[in-house]
Design a protein around this motif. Structure first.
Motif, short mmCIF file in Angstrom:
data_model
loop_
_atom_site.label_atom_id
_atom_site.label_comp_id
_atom_site.label_asym_id
_atom_site.label_seq_id
_atom_site.Cartn_x
_atom_site.Cartn_y
_atom_site.Cartn_z
N LYS A 1 0.83 -1.21 0.00
CA LYS A 1 0.00 0.00 0.00
C LYS A 1 0.87 1.27 0.00
O LYS A 1 0.54 2.24 -0.68
CB LYS A 1 -0.92 0.01 1.23
N LYS A 2 1.96 1.22 0.75
CA LYS A 2 2.83 2.40 0.83
C LYS A 2 3.45 2.73 -0.53
O LYS A 2 3.59 3.91 -0.89
CB LYS A 2 3.93 2.16 1.86
N ALA A 3 3.80 1.70 -1.28
CA ALA A 3 4.39 1.93 -2.60
C ALA A 3 3.41 2.63 -3.53
O ALA A 3 3.78 3.55 -4.26
CB ALA A 3 4.84 0.60 -3.21
N LEU A 4 2.15 2.22 -3.49
CA LEU A 4 1.13 2.86 -4.32
C LEU A 4 0.89 4.29 -3.85
O LEU A 4 0.74 5.21 -4.67
CB LEU A 4 -0.18 2.06 -4.29
N GLU A 5 0.88 4.48 -2.55
CA GLU A 5 0.68 5.82 -1.99
C GLU A 5 1.82 6.75 -2.39
O GLU A 5 1.58 7.89 -2.81
CB GLU A 5 0.60 5.72 -0.47
N ASP A 6 3.06 6.26 -2.30
CA ASP A 6 4.21 7.07 -2.65
C ASP A 6 4.21 7.45 -4.13
O ASP A 6 4.77 8.48 -4.52
CB ASP A 6 5.51 6.33 -2.32
N ALA A 7 3.60 6.60 -4.95
CA ALA A 7 3.55 6.85 -6.40
C ALA A 7 2.36 7.71 -6.79
O ALA A 7 2.17 8.02 -7.96
CB ALA A 7 3.51 5.53 -7.16
N GLY A 8 1.55 8.10 -5.80
CA GLY A 8 0.39 8.94 -6.08
C GLY A 8 -0.79 8.19 -6.65
O GLY A 8 -1.70 8.80 -7.23
N GLY B 1 7.01 -6.34 0.16
CA GLY B 1 5.67 -5.86 -0.18
C GLY B 1 5.76 -4.54 -0.94
O GLY B 1 5.03 -4.31 -1.91
N TYR B 2 6.68 -3.69 -0.50
CA TYR B 2 6.87 -2.40 -1.17
C TYR B 2 7.37 -2.62 -2.60
O TYR B 2 6.89 -1.96 -3.54
CB TYR B 2 7.88 -1.56 -0.39
N GLU B 3 8.31 -3.53 -2.76
CA GLU B 3 8.83 -3.82 -4.10
C GLU B 3 7.75 -4.39 -5.00
O GLU B 3 7.70 -4.09 -6.21
CB GLU B 3 10.03 -4.78 -3.98
N ALA B 4 6.86 -5.21 -4.44
CA ALA B 4 5.74 -5.71 -5.21
C ALA B 4 4.82 -4.56 -5.62
O ALA B 4 4.29 -4.51 -6.74
CB ALA B 4 4.96 -6.76 -4.41
N GLY B 5 4.62 -3.63 -4.68
CA GLY B 5 3.78 -2.46 -4.97
C GLY B 5 4.34 -1.62 -6.09
O GLY B 5 3.60 -1.07 -6.92
N GLN B 6 5.66 -1.51 -6.17
CA GLN B 6 6.28 -0.76 -7.26
C GLN B 6 5.99 -1.39 -8.61
O GLN B 6 5.82 -0.69 -9.62
CB GLN B 6 7.80 -0.66 -7.03
N LYS B 7 5.91 -2.71 -8.64
CA LYS B 7 5.54 -3.41 -9.88
C LYS B 7 4.09 -3.12 -10.23
O LYS B 7 3.74 -2.91 -11.41
CB LYS B 7 5.79 -4.91 -9.73
N ALA B 8 3.23 -3.10 -9.21
CA ALA B 8 1.82 -2.80 -9.44
C ALA B 8 1.65 -1.39 -10.00
O ALA B 8 0.79 -1.16 -10.87
CB ALA B 8 1.04 -2.95 -8.14
N VAL B 9 2.45 -0.46 -9.52
CA VAL B 9 2.39 0.92 -10.02
C VAL B 9 2.66 0.96 -11.53
O VAL B 9 1.95 1.62 -12.29
CB VAL B 9 3.40 1.82 -9.28
N LYS B 10 3.68 0.24 -11.98
CA LYS B 10 4.01 0.20 -13.40
C LYS B 10 2.84 -0.35 -14.22
O LYS B 10 2.54 0.13 -15.32
CB LYS B 10 5.25 -0.66 -13.64
N ILE B 11 2.18 -1.36 -13.67
CA ILE B 11 1.05 -1.98 -14.37
C ILE B 11 -0.14 -1.03 -14.42
O ILE B 11 -0.74 -0.82 -15.47
CB ILE B 11 0.66 -3.30 -13.68
N LEU B 12 -0.47 -0.42 -13.30
CA LEU B 12 -1.63 0.46 -13.22
C LEU B 12 -1.44 1.72 -14.06
O LEU B 12 -2.41 2.26 -14.60
CB LEU B 12 -1.91 0.83 -11.77
N LYS B 13 -0.20 2.17 -14.17
CA LYS B 13 0.07 3.35 -15.00
C LYS B 13 0.21 3.01 -16.48
O LYS B 13 0.41 3.89 -17.31
CB LYS B 13 1.33 4.05 -14.51
N GLY B 14 0.11 1.73 -16.81
CA GLY B 14 0.21 1.33 -18.20
C GLY B 14 1.62 1.34 -18.75
O GLY B 14 1.82 1.31 -19.96
N GLU B 15 2.61 1.35 -17.86
CA GLU B 15 4.00 1.42 -18.31
C GLU B 15 4.55 0.05 -18.70
O GLU B 15 5.45 -0.06 -19.53
CB GLU B 15 4.87 2.02 -17.21
N SER B 16 4.03 -1.01 -18.07
CA SER B 16 4.50 -2.37 -18.33
C SER B 16 3.37 -3.36 -18.11
O SER B 16 2.39 -3.06 -17.41
CB SER B 16 5.68 -2.74 -17.42
N LYS B 17 3.54 -4.54 -18.69
CA LYS B 17 2.62 -5.65 -18.45
C LYS B 17 3.30 -6.65 -17.50
O LYS B 17 4.53 -6.75 -17.49
CB LYS B 17 2.27 -6.33 -19.77
N PRO B 18 2.51 -7.40 -16.74
CA PRO B 18 3.11 -8.38 -15.82
C PRO B 18 4.07 -9.33 -16.53
O PRO B 18 5.10 -9.72 -15.96
CB PRO B 18 1.89 -9.12 -15.27
#
Length: 326
Positions: A58-65, A272-289
């Motif tokens: 959750k913190k990773a997503l929060e930090d990414a806005g 968990g934070y590192e996993a969240g950073q991957k989720a950020v890339k996916i949600l922003k459309g920057e990368s696919k899983p």
């Protein structure tokens, strides 16, 4: 009345279209801004390590806005509930699923090949058939594992060279793929170390105390791996170990804080934070899983519970450099 029904029909149709859009794993915009994402969270059981991993995510997503709403569902160790949770999250057409444990990730992956899944607290992502390779996952799943390549070897060397152990007791749930892979890794390693593993298998957390007691007199040490069933009932293992003056190595830091003797590990918040950073890339459309590599923990260190060492009559050597004192 007819006019009102017509307006209601338009509202319902609009809502249906909106909900339909929410389930498409490819529907995110390029920036991820001005949108509240719906994140489904599936977790096999509650214990401090898994909870810390979720906090890190959750913190990773929060930090990414990233604005997100979380639908958190915990199976409490029940395989049937675990499957139902995965089905429910897919049915609600979330934007992304955060799967916190191997069983959670496996259940989610079996339910959808479209919705992005980001996992953590998984020991062997390839062996669990979640990804094709660590470098190229190849599907809709990626994440961070909770296994450092040096953790088990360092633990076994410490037990043998520093504590003189020869017979290591391991309590685990054989139904958890991540646990079986760790036990097999330990057994393979000990073949060349003149040490043996004595196994005690459990199905539920209620079995843990009795299984641990069954090892008394058969082992000179314990090693509690990152098994969700056992860790959720860790206090019962600690009580048996301390009563019988058995050194108990554990697989992660939270178990040291709860009373385990020592661990070579890392912070679950970090993976968990590192996993969240991957989720950020996916949600922003920057990368696919499929294109985001699975990562191992970045930091491995040794910590020891000084109070537990005192309880079992173990003198701490200066060279162990214990970093934690309860």
């Amino acid at each position: 009345m007819k006019s009102g029904l017509k307006k209601m029909g338009v509202v319902l149709l609009s809502s249906a279209l909106l909900l339909g859009a929410c389930g498409d794993g490819e529907k995110t915009n390029s920036s991820g801004e001005d949108k509240t994402f719906k994140i489904g969270v599936t977790q096999i059981v509650e214990h401090p390590s898994l909870n810390a991993a979720y906090d890190g995510f959750k913190k990773a997503l929060e930090d990414a806005g990233i604005e997100a709403e979380y639908d958190v569902q915990i199976a409490q160790g029940d395989p049937s509930a675990n499957t139902t949770i995965a089905s429910n999250l897919v049915g609600s057409r979330v934007d992304l699923i955060f799967a916190n444990s191997t069983p959670s990730a496996q259940a989610a992956a079996s339910e959808t090949s479209d919705i992005p899944i980001v996992f953590t607290s998984v020991t062997d992502a390839v062996g669990a058939e979640l990804v094709e390779t660590m470098e190229k996952p190849g599907g809709n799943v990626t994440g961070t594992i909770d296994s450092h390549p040096d953790a088990i070897s360092n633990t076994m060397k410490f037990l043998k060279e520093e504590l003189g152990a020869k017979k290591v007791g391991m309590v685990f749930n054989a139904g958890e793929q991540n646990s079986r892979s760790q036990v097999d890794a330990v057994k393979a390693m000990l073949k060349d170390m003149d040490m043996t593993v004595v196994e005690a298998s459990v199905a539920t957390s209620a079995d843990v105390k009795q299984a641990t007691e069954s090892l008394i007199g058969k082992v000179d040490s314990l090693y509690i791996i990152t098994d969700n069933t056992v860790v959720s009932a860790l206090e019962s293992v600690i009580a048996v170990a301390n009563e019988n003056k058995l050194p108990m190595m554990v697989g992660e830091f939270d178990s040291v804080k709860r009373g385990g003797l020592a661990a070579y590990g890392f912070e679950y918040f970090d993976i968990g934070y590192e996993a969240g950073q991957k989720a950020v890339k996916i949600l922003k459309g920057e990368s696919k899983p499929s294109d985001i590599p699975v990562d191992i923990p970045q930091k491995l260190k040794f910590i020891m519970n000084k109070e537990t060492a005192s309880t079992i009559g173990l003198e701490i050597k200066d060279e162990w450099k214990a970093e934690f004192s309860k």
